[in-house]
Design an enzyme around this catalytic site. Structure first.
Site, PDB file in Angstrom:
ATOM      1  CE1 TYR A 135      -4.364  -1.291   0.649  1.00 37.30           C
ATOM      2  CE2 TYR A 135      -3.145  -2.915   1.901  1.00 37.30           C
ATOM      3  CZ  TYR A 135      -4.302  -2.509   1.286  1.00 37.30           C
ATOM      4  OH  TYR A 135      -5.411  -3.318   1.306  1.00 37.30           O
ATOM      5  NE  ARG A 156      -7.581  -9.898   4.425  1.00 38.24           N
ATOM      6  CZ  ARG A 156      -8.497  -8.996   4.049  1.00 38.24           C
ATOM      7  NH1 ARG A 156      -8.290  -7.724   4.212  1.00 38.24           N
ATOM      8  NH2 ARG A 156      -9.646  -9.389   3.530  1.00 38.24           N
TER       9      ARG A 156
END
Lengths: 204, 241
Positions: B107, B156
């Protein structure tokens, strides 16, 4: 032969990086012409200018530092900026704001105007309040609550939503206390997600 | 017929506040029951957005942070679909915002320290308004899987975070979009906070070969359903009595 309904899309946590999508400046980069939700009341609002500040606190008593809060409120006349909002609002009055908590301290805050009373159900006026929606890592479905004002005792006493709360001592969790700072009214509203004096949340 | 309240939210369909296998929820879940409210204007109204709020490029993550003439690394994808309500009616002119990791699972966030590199040409967020038919689309790259600290070896599944408004504050929703066929979906404690497999299935975007642009971009289809409103032939008691 019935109406064919769909199910609502289920919620998932906003996660720790909610800022990238909804407040990219806070994540550390500049991408949009303008981020949304930083100006709630616009340039020429009626009514009293106020500031609201607080913490969001977890079950261990610690501030949560990766929260995003959204506020939704009426103007000083008690009108929402919406086709079903009850009447006109001032040019530029949006009534909606979005803030994040400070990564170091967990403090959040926004500037706005004090909302007026809004008509509730069955012709009963509600006390002035700001609707809040709270998302964060570890919160699986956004939490809804309302912030009421400590200097509105009479209106709060007859508010139909506050009066739905069976436990009178829990009602106090929705009342922001008034402090003044540099001549500006400041309302302090700490939200306790879990534990002693847990804030009242609403299933709306 | 007049529109009245939103249908009650099905709290057994959404994840519960406390889901022990998702450890962060343990101290961030209210223990008292929420107070159920019938709706007033405070819940039936919500913010209204317009084209002045956003720019046309905001829904193109291949371009909205890239240097001129460059583009992000990764599989080029289209994510598209409609925002509907529980009555299967389109939700027009509503704001849809997304954010995601880059193709390596990193991110662009000052708190993300994963080993995978930042992509200089990828910001990782986008936003758009649905059209009159509730339709929306984004161009982006397929996000990578990444590790997170829950159990020691949790990853994830590839996902895109999605935020939607609707017309009333009671419809406000944030969720996550997953990709058809990803074996990590079944292993993820965050996905597993949702009790019903049919509800999880609503979060899985489907490969859409008809919307795929040959030799260019793979498409995934993802519809979003917000709460619907009751209509009534009878007196609207919101303001009556």
């Amino acid at each position: 032969m019935g109406m064919k309904y769909l199910k609502e899309t289920p919620s998932q946590t906003a996660g720790p990086y909610v800022h990238i999508g909804l407040a990219p400046g806070a994540a550390g980069f500049d991408i949009y012409r303008e981020e949304l939700g930083h100006d709630i009341a616009g340039p020429n609002p009626k009514g009293e200018r106020i500031r609201v500040e607080g913490l969001v606190i977890d079950g261990t008593g610690s501030p949560i530092k990766d929260v995003l809060l959204e506020a939704w409120q009426a103007n000083a006349d008690g009108h929402y900026a919406h086709p079903e909002g009850g009447g006109e609002v001032e040019e530029g009055f949006r009534g909606w704001g979005r803030v994040i908590t400070d990564f170091e301290t967990g403090e959040w805050g926004f500037d706005t105007v004090k909302p007026g009373r809004v008509m509730g159900r069955n012709g009963r006026l509600m006390a002035p309040h700001i609707n809040l929606w709270i998302v964060a890592r570890g919160i699986n479905l956004g939490l809804n609550t309302r912030m009421y004002f400590a200097d509105e005792d009479a209106a709060n006493a007859e508010d139909p939503v506050i009066n739905l709360i069976e436990w009178e001592r829990r009602r106090a969790t929705l009342i922001a206390r008034r402090e003044d700072r540099d001549g500006l009214p400041l309302y302090r509203f700490d939200i306790k997600v879990q534990g002693q004096d847990e804030t009242v949340f609403f299933d709306i | 017929m007049k529109p009245a309240e939103f249908y009650a939210r099905d709290r057994r369909w959404h994840p519960p506040a406390l889901a022990r296998d998702y450890k962060t929820s343990v101290t961030r879940s209210p223990q008292y029951a929420a107070i159920s409210l019938q709706h007033s204007a405070s819940e039936l109204t919500g913010p209204v957005f317009g084209h002045n709020d956003i720019d046309a490029v905001d829904n193109d993550l291949l371009a909205n942070y890239a240097q001129p003439g460059e583009s992000p690394i990764g599989e080029r994808i289209i994510v598209h679909g409609r925002v509907l309500d529980e009555n299967a009616r389109p939700v027009p002119n509503t704001l849809v915002e997304i954010w995601q990791a880059n193709a390596g699972g990193r991110y662009r966030h000052k708190k993300d320290t994963y080993l995978a590199p930042i992509d200089p040409n990828f910001g990782g967020c986008g936003r758009t308004l649905t059209d009159e038919n509730g339709y929306y689309y984004f161009r982006t790259v397929k996000p990578g899987a990444y590790p997170w600290r829950n159990w020691v070896n949790d990853w994830r599944p590839a996902h895109i975070h999605v935020s939607v408004f609707g017309s009333g504050f009671a419809q406000r929703l944030i969720t996550q979009l997953y990709f058809e066929g990803d074996p990590l979906i079944a292993k993820c404690p965050i996905v597993a906070t949702i009790p019903d497999p049919q509800a999880i299935d609503m979060l899985i975007a489907r490969l859409d070969m008809n919307a795929t642009i040959p030799l260019d971009t793979i498409a995934y289809h993802f519809d979003i359903v917000l709460r619907g409103r009751r209509s009534t032939l009878f007196e609207n008691r919101l303001e009556g009595n």
